[in-house]
Design a protein around this motif. Structure first.
Motif, short mmCIF file in Angstrom:
data_model
loop_
_atom_site.label_atom_id
_atom_site.label_comp_id
_atom_site.label_asym_id
_atom_site.label_seq_id
_atom_site.Cartn_x
_atom_site.Cartn_y
_atom_site.Cartn_z
N PHE A 6 17.89 -27.69 -24.58
CA PHE A 6 17.29 -28.66 -25.51
C PHE A 6 18.37 -29.25 -26.40
O PHE A 6 19.45 -28.67 -26.59
N ASP A 7 18.06 -30.42 -26.96
CA ASP A 7 19.02 -31.14 -27.79
C ASP A 7 18.27 -32.00 -28.80
O ASP A 7 17.12 -32.41 -28.56
N ILE A 8 18.93 -32.26 -29.95
CA ILE A 8 18.35 -33.10 -31.00
C ILE A 8 18.91 -34.51 -30.87
O ILE A 8 20.13 -34.70 -30.89
N LYS A 9 18.04 -35.49 -30.73
CA LYS A 9 18.45 -36.89 -30.58
C LYS A 9 17.97 -37.69 -31.79
O LYS A 9 16.79 -37.65 -32.15
N GLY A 25 13.75 -39.29 -34.99
CA GLY A 25 14.36 -38.80 -33.76
C GLY A 25 13.40 -37.91 -33.01
O GLY A 25 12.19 -37.88 -33.27
N CYS A 26 13.94 -37.18 -32.04
CA CYS A 26 13.12 -36.25 -31.26
C CYS A 26 13.98 -35.10 -30.77
O CYS A 26 15.21 -35.19 -30.71
N VAL A 27 13.31 -34.00 -30.46
CA VAL A 27 13.97 -32.86 -29.83
C VAL A 27 13.52 -32.84 -28.38
O VAL A 27 12.32 -32.77 -28.09
N GLN A 28 14.48 -32.93 -27.47
CA GLN A 28 14.19 -33.00 -26.04
C GLN A 28 14.41 -31.63 -25.39
O GLN A 28 15.44 -30.99 -25.62
N SER A 90 10.12 -32.26 -21.90
CA SER A 90 9.14 -32.51 -22.96
C SER A 90 9.88 -32.90 -24.23
O SER A 90 11.05 -32.57 -24.41
N GLU A 91 9.17 -33.62 -25.11
CA GLU A 91 9.78 -34.13 -26.34
C GLU A 91 8.87 -33.86 -27.53
O GLU A 91 7.65 -33.93 -27.42
N ARG A 137 19.94 -25.25 -32.01
CA ARG A 137 20.82 -26.40 -31.78
C ARG A 137 20.97 -27.14 -33.11
O ARG A 137 20.02 -27.20 -33.90
N THR A 138 22.13 -27.70 -33.35
CA THR A 138 22.36 -28.45 -34.59
C THR A 138 22.81 -29.88 -34.26
O THR A 138 23.38 -30.13 -33.19
N GLN A 139 22.53 -30.77 -35.18
CA GLN A 139 22.95 -32.17 -35.06
C GLN A 139 23.37 -32.65 -36.45
O GLN A 139 22.56 -32.71 -37.36
#
Length: 316
Positions: A6-9, A25-28, A90-91, A137-139
């Motif tokens: 997963f990743d933060i966009k 944004g969203c987390v994918q 999923s988002e 996860r960090t962004q």
């Protein structure tokens, strides 16, 4: 157990925001198979980290209260209650306001220094059961002030002059005797500079008895951590550019053009518990490795629109 990625966009590609903006944004998530979790939480954090230099640790007990981290933003959002992530992609979309609700009631600009750091980041945590380790996860993103117009005073030229006479007050008796005769003049095009434009000016060697080896311009950060009872003040180099290499023709005007590095500079900041200031050092090295320098205190701001290129001449 299948793989979970997963990743933060963030919606803004440049990741640059202003105070009171909405962080969208969203987390994918990408799962190879259906995955159970104990909740998905998104944390928003803005923090000023202050660190004392080694030379001051232990000198003042009062320091330890004033160098605690300063929270500018602290918020959380539950993206999902305990449940399952379906196989495939999923988002989870989010909206978080960038508002500082407690003192100092302002979001300082993102800044990466040596003893002071201002950071903003999102952290997403997927909680697992007691047998599985939680995943995070960090962004990071940047906060900038909204541009303001520079005042008329900022457009005044700052003239300077280096000679044995101007340096005598800081020189020892031995240095006065060995100091070569020279006169170097120049100017900075303004006293206040925008962080997105270069520091400009010029320098001219009027005459010199000793050959010059190098002329350099050094950008310095001056970071102060502390309170009324005491403080830790440290000056460290950000970058140095060479204006001239080797001996310089007399009366030849040399341009000064120093581009400010992003993240390592920010608008000059003076607060109750810390300060971020900037200075310039003009360094002239002679062939015999004799060095003279001139220090300039400068103010950095974030200004609106391009600065006028015309230089307004000001007397001493």
């Amino acid at each position: 157990m299948g793989s979970l990625l997963f990743d933060i966009k963030l919606k803004r590609e440049n990741k640059v925001y202003h105070e009171n903006d909405m962080l969208l944004g969203c987390v994918q998530f990408q799962c190879s198979q259906e995955t159970k979790h104990e909740g998905i939480i998104l944390y928003l954090e803005g923090i000023v980290n202050l660190q004392l230099s080694a030379k001051t640790v232990g000198l003042f007990d009062a320091f330890y209260n004033s160098v605690k981290p300063i929270n500018l933003l602290q918020n959380s959002l539950e993206l999902s209650a305990p449940g399952k992530l379906s196989a495939g992609r999923s988002e989870f979309h989010f909206e978080l306001p960038l508002v500082c609700k407690k003192e100092p009631r302002i979001l300082y600009e993102t800044y990466h220094g040596v003893f002071i750091n201002v950071n903003y980041q999102l952290t997403c945590t997927v909680k697992r059961n007691f047998l599985g380790k939680s995943m995070t996860r960090t962004q990071q993103f940047c906060v900038q002030y909204k541009p303001l117009a520079l005042g008329e005073d900022s457009k005044k030229v700052v003239p300077f002059s280096l000679s044995p006479d101007s340096l005598q007050k800081n020189a020892s008796a031995k240095e006065r005797l060995s100091m070569p005769r020279f006169l170097i003049t120049g100017r900075l095009d303004r006293s206040e500079f925008c962080v997105t434009t270069a520091i400009t000016g010029s320098i001219t060697v009027q005459h010199t008895e000793a050959a010059i080896k190098s002329i350099e311009m050094q950008l310095v950060r001056v970071e102060t951590c502390g309170c009324d009872e005491g403080y830790s003040k440290d000056a460290t180099e950000i970058q140095t550019i060479q204006i001239a290499d080797g001996n310089v023709l007399p009366k030849l005007e040399l341009p000064i053009h120093l581009v400010l590095p992003r993240l390592f500079t920010c608008p000059t900041l003076l607060t109750k518990n810390f300060k971020i200031e900037f200075e310039l050092n003009l360094i002239v090295v002679f062939k015999e490795d004799y060095t003279v320098s001139e220090n300039f205190k400068i103010v950095l701001k974030r200004s609106a629109g391009p600065l006028p290129s015309k230089v307004i001449t000001a007397g001493r």
